[in-house]
Design a protein around this motif. Sequence first.
Motif, PDB file in Angstrom:
ATOM      1  N   TYR A  38       0.410  -0.993  -0.266  1.00 47.23           N
ATOM      2  CA  TYR A  38      -0.447   0.020   0.004  1.00 47.23           C
ATOM      3  C   TYR A  38       0.918   1.364  -0.147  1.00 47.23           C
ATOM      4  O   TYR A  38       2.156   1.427   0.618  1.00 47.23           O
ATOM      5  N   HIS A  40       0.785   4.870   1.131  1.00 50.20           N
ATOM      6  CA  HIS A  40       0.515   6.141   1.627  1.00 50.20           C
ATOM      7  C   HIS A  40       0.746   7.941   1.482  1.00 50.20           C
ATOM      8  O   HIS A  40       1.729   7.317   2.195  1.00 50.20           O
ATOM      9  N   TYR A  89       3.650   0.635   2.727  1.00 48.62           N
ATOM     10  CA  TYR A  89       3.249  -0.477   4.295  1.00 48.62           C
ATOM     11  C   TYR A  89       2.945  -2.114   2.711  1.00 48.62           C
ATOM     12  O   TYR A  89       2.279  -2.157   1.988  1.00 48.62           O
ATOM     13  N   CYS A  91       1.543  -6.139   3.907  1.00 47.47           N
ATOM     14  CA  CYS A  91       0.931  -6.338   4.865  1.00 47.47           C
ATOM     15  C   CYS A  91       0.423  -7.640   4.576  1.00 47.47           C
ATOM     16  O   CYS A  91      -0.044  -7.932   3.392  1.00 47.47           O
ATOM     17  N   PHE A 101       0.274  -5.748   9.677  1.00 44.09           N
ATOM     18  CA  PHE A 101       1.242  -5.452   8.706  1.00 44.09           C
ATOM     19  C   PHE A 101       2.724  -4.670   8.413  1.00 44.09           C
ATOM     20  O   PHE A 101       3.559  -5.027  10.000  1.00 44.09           O
ATOM     21  N   GLY A 103       5.943  -2.059   9.378  1.00 44.37           N
ATOM     22  CA  GLY A 103       6.503  -1.039  10.340  1.00 44.37           C
ATOM     23  C   GLY A 103       6.440   0.125   9.321  1.00 44.37           C
ATOM     24  O   GLY A 103       6.009   0.979   9.715  1.00 44.37           O
TER      25      GLY A 103
ATOM     26  N   GLY B  44       3.582   3.060  12.117  1.00 45.79           N
ATOM     27  CA  GLY B  44       2.187   2.682  10.839  1.00 45.79           C
ATOM     28  C   GLY B  44       1.105   1.859  11.080  1.00 45.79           C
ATOM     29  O   GLY B  44       0.575   2.462  11.910  1.00 45.79           O
ATOM     30  N   LEU B  45       0.944   1.224  10.059  1.00 44.56           N
ATOM     31  CA  LEU B  45      -0.862   0.934  10.083  1.00 44.56           C
ATOM     32  C   LEU B  45      -0.857   0.055  11.419  1.00 44.56           C
ATOM     33  O   LEU B  45       0.389  -1.441  11.056  1.00 44.56           O
ATOM     34  N   GLU B  46      -2.030  -0.532  11.257  1.00 44.96           N
ATOM     35  CA  GLU B  46      -2.298  -1.361  12.691  1.00 44.96           C
ATOM     36  C   GLU B  46      -4.009  -2.330  12.338  1.00 44.96           C
ATOM     37  O   GLU B  46      -4.643  -1.411  12.389  1.00 44.96           O
ATOM     38  N   TRP B  47      -4.290  -3.128  11.704  1.00 37.15           N
ATOM     39  CA  TRP B  47      -5.289  -3.500  11.585  1.00 37.15           C
ATOM     40  C   TRP B  47      -5.580  -4.063  13.093  1.00 37.15           C
ATOM     41  O   TRP B  47      -4.906  -4.298  13.638  1.00 37.15           O
ATOM     42  N   PHE B 112      -7.037  -5.487   1.094  1.00 36.69           N
ATOM     43  CA  PHE B 112      -7.819  -4.351   1.072  1.00 36.69           C
ATOM     44  C   PHE B 112      -8.056  -3.627  -0.149  1.00 36.69           C
ATOM     45  O   PHE B 112      -6.412  -2.645  -0.439  1.00 36.69           O
TER      46      PHE B 112
END
Lengths: 109, 125
Positions: A38, A40, A89, A91, A101, A103, B44-47, B112
């Motif tokens: 992804y 961002h 990122y 995932c 994900f 970091g 960062g992103l976290e599910w 996603f």
Amino acid sequence: QSALTQPASVSGSPGQSITISCTGTDSDLGSYNLLSWYQHHPGKAPKVLIYEDSKRPSGVSNRFSGSKSGYTASLTISGLQPEDEGDYYCCSYAGSNSFIFGGGTKLTV
Amino acid sequence: EVQLVESGGGVVQPGGSLRLSCAASGFNFSNYAMSWVRQAPGKGLEWVSALSGSGLGTYYADSVRGRFTISRDNSKNTLFLQMNSLRADDTALYYCAKIDVVVVVPAKGLHFDYWGQGTLVTVSS
């Protein structure tokens, strides 16, 4: 479960190619071909670039490519452009109906 | 055009509750699983959580299990996240994301594919 491991930052000049790595374990990258990437930009919605390790959604530039070997996945961006600057990122599906994900990697062009 | 618009964020005291909503349009909502993903300040992103298209399958990260509840109203094309017993480390921008399959199982298409722009939750006294 710890986050997937990505470099904190990478940089490149316009026109160059860069690669961002993403390392996991046998619980995620090693068990499933469900790694996605992804892009961002702060304040904007994240955008999928790659899914299922190496598939590119329609509308995503072919300058973005993905690969995976064992527990490490890679995102390569060729022909860097200023608008590629941002956060990236990885995932992965992590089993038991969960996701994990990386970091995140800040790309500077 | 797929659109996901989150709402319901705000400032809440530790131990308090908040309910987030995500209004979806541009696709057949009940045919797709949905998820919440968060980003704490500077992190960062976290599910956080996901649920199947029917709403019968619900899944949570360990960090929120037992405190957060995900649900959906397919008649109103809306996803929800009920957040209880909020803690300071729940402070984050919460994103709603569409998953490109109907059930959350390890199968082709599980990623996603669309995201909203997020709603900010701040837990502070």
